[in-house]
Design an enzyme around this catalytic site. Sequence first.
Site, PDB file in Angstrom:
ATOM      1  N   HIS A 108      78.710  28.144  26.276  1.00 62.94           N
ATOM      2  CA  HIS A 108      79.773  29.127  26.084  1.00 62.94           C
ATOM      3  C   HIS A 108      79.453  30.097  24.950  1.00 62.94           C
ATOM      4  CE1 HIS A 108      83.811  30.718  26.612  1.00 62.94           C
ATOM      5  NE2 HIS A 108      83.962  30.685  25.298  1.00 62.94           N
ATOM      6  N   TYR A 149      85.353  40.931  17.439  1.00 64.05           N
ATOM      7  CA  TYR A 149      83.957  41.319  17.652  1.00 64.05           C
ATOM      8  C   TYR A 149      83.651  42.655  16.994  1.00 64.05           C
ATOM      9  CZ  TYR A 149      83.179  37.470  20.864  1.00 64.05           C
ATOM     10  OH  TYR A 149      83.030  36.208  21.394  1.00 64.05           O
ATOM     11  N   HIS A 195      89.982  40.489  28.617  1.00 59.11           N
ATOM     12  CA  HIS A 195      91.115  40.095  27.783  1.00 59.11           C
ATOM     13  C   HIS A 195      92.271  41.065  27.957  1.00 59.11           C
ATOM     14  CE1 HIS A 195      89.559  36.715  25.445  1.00 59.11           C
ATOM     15  NE2 HIS A 195      88.395  37.336  25.408  1.00 59.11           N
ATOM     16  N   ARG A 211      82.183  33.935  31.644  1.00 58.51           N
ATOM     17  CA  ARG A 211      82.449  32.512  31.427  1.00 58.51           C
ATOM     18  C   ARG A 211      81.762  31.672  32.509  1.00 58.51           C
ATOM     19  NH1 ARG A 211      87.279  35.408  31.052  1.00 58.51           N
ATOM     20  NH2 ARG A 211      88.332  35.351  29.013  1.00 58.51           N
ATOM     21  N   ARG A 221      78.467  33.649  25.725  1.00 57.01           N
ATOM     22  CA  ARG A 221      79.509  34.670  25.901  1.00 57.01           C
ATOM     23  C   ARG A 221      79.704  35.450  24.602  1.00 57.01           C
ATOM     24  NH1 ARG A 221      83.985  36.636  28.508  1.00 57.01           N
ATOM     25  NH2 ARG A 221      85.987  36.595  27.413  1.00 57.01           N
TER      26      ARG A 221
END
Length: 388
Positions: free
Chosen positions: A308, A343, A334, A202, A311
């Site tokens: 962003h 994903y 996460h 990030r 990412r």
Amino acid sequence: MAGKRRPYGRIRKLPSGRYQARYVTPDGQLRPAPHTFRTKRDADDWLADLQTQLRRGDWHDPDAGRVTLGEYAGTWIAERGLTTRTAELYRSLLRLHLVPTFGAVAVSDISPAAVRSWRAARLAAGVGPSTVAKAYALLRAVLATAVEDQLIRRNPCQIKGASNPPTPERPTATVPEVFAIADAIQPRYRALVLMAGFLGLRWGELIGLHRRDVDLDRGAVRVRQAVAELTNGQREIKAPKSEAGKRTVAIPAAIVPDLRRHLDLFAGPGSAGRVFLGAKGAIPRRNHFNRLWHKACAEAGITGLRFHDLRHTGNTLAASTGASTRELMSRMGHSTARAALIYQHASAERDRLIADSVSGLVDQARKLATGAHKADEELEGHAGGTTG
């Protein structure tokens, strides 16, 4: 003979002819029922139900929920131990979207119908679905605490999925596009683009890096803190969003030379030196970088891509390697599997498309081979007939 004593509570007939029921609360106070009753039997039944609630521990002080939502939510935010940036966001949502409707309303008077009406009005007024979802999530969290505090019996926020509206899928840059932007942007930010695109870090995590966090010999980056920009222009150095955010991320060998060159030319001195600094030696500001970002994207011929979104590129590439859910969670920082599964699902869909394409190539090759075989048989048949 004395009359039979009432087992719980008191009932009296009013001049109006209706009946009033009174009861003793757990704190020893004598309270009247919230309304009167047409018959003595109705009052008796109400007291019996109340006694059952008291025995089960389900009784709630009807006056406790008279605190206003504005007052209660303000205290809720102050007591949560939130980061400065999160507290700032919550206060903004409260001030702009909740207080105008519910600020002066008692917590106990907020009904599911009122919540539905408020949400519909916000959306009809043109407020973005994402903002409405955040405001709804805040209201639901505040009222969930009100349930725990026994101010209300049930949370009136009952709209399924209202905290998580469907969001349009963000674009994912291709590998050539990442390099095209890196080539077009100011040289001091080239490594920033590459690390965002291929490590999935990030903005705040990247800006928070020190030299000691980057080990190019081992090919790894340690994420230990992040920089948050507040609306008043101040910046806050804080820990990552969760414990899972504190992690070590392996660097693809393909960009190590770029990072080494960056550290030599642009990073601050010493192990505590910042990895990324602006032209004047300060921590880069997002609004200034965004201008450079949009300019670089325009030069590269790429539209609609946010920083962003890089990412997403890094996470998509990681998922396409066949990494497990746990491995993706670790790399992405996460604490839950939700994002990793998204994903992986996208990767599986892409793999299905690849498999379908391969299948088409196989079918095409087989048809060509079959056609060639038939042609050979026909030639052999003609040759045999001539010889015969």
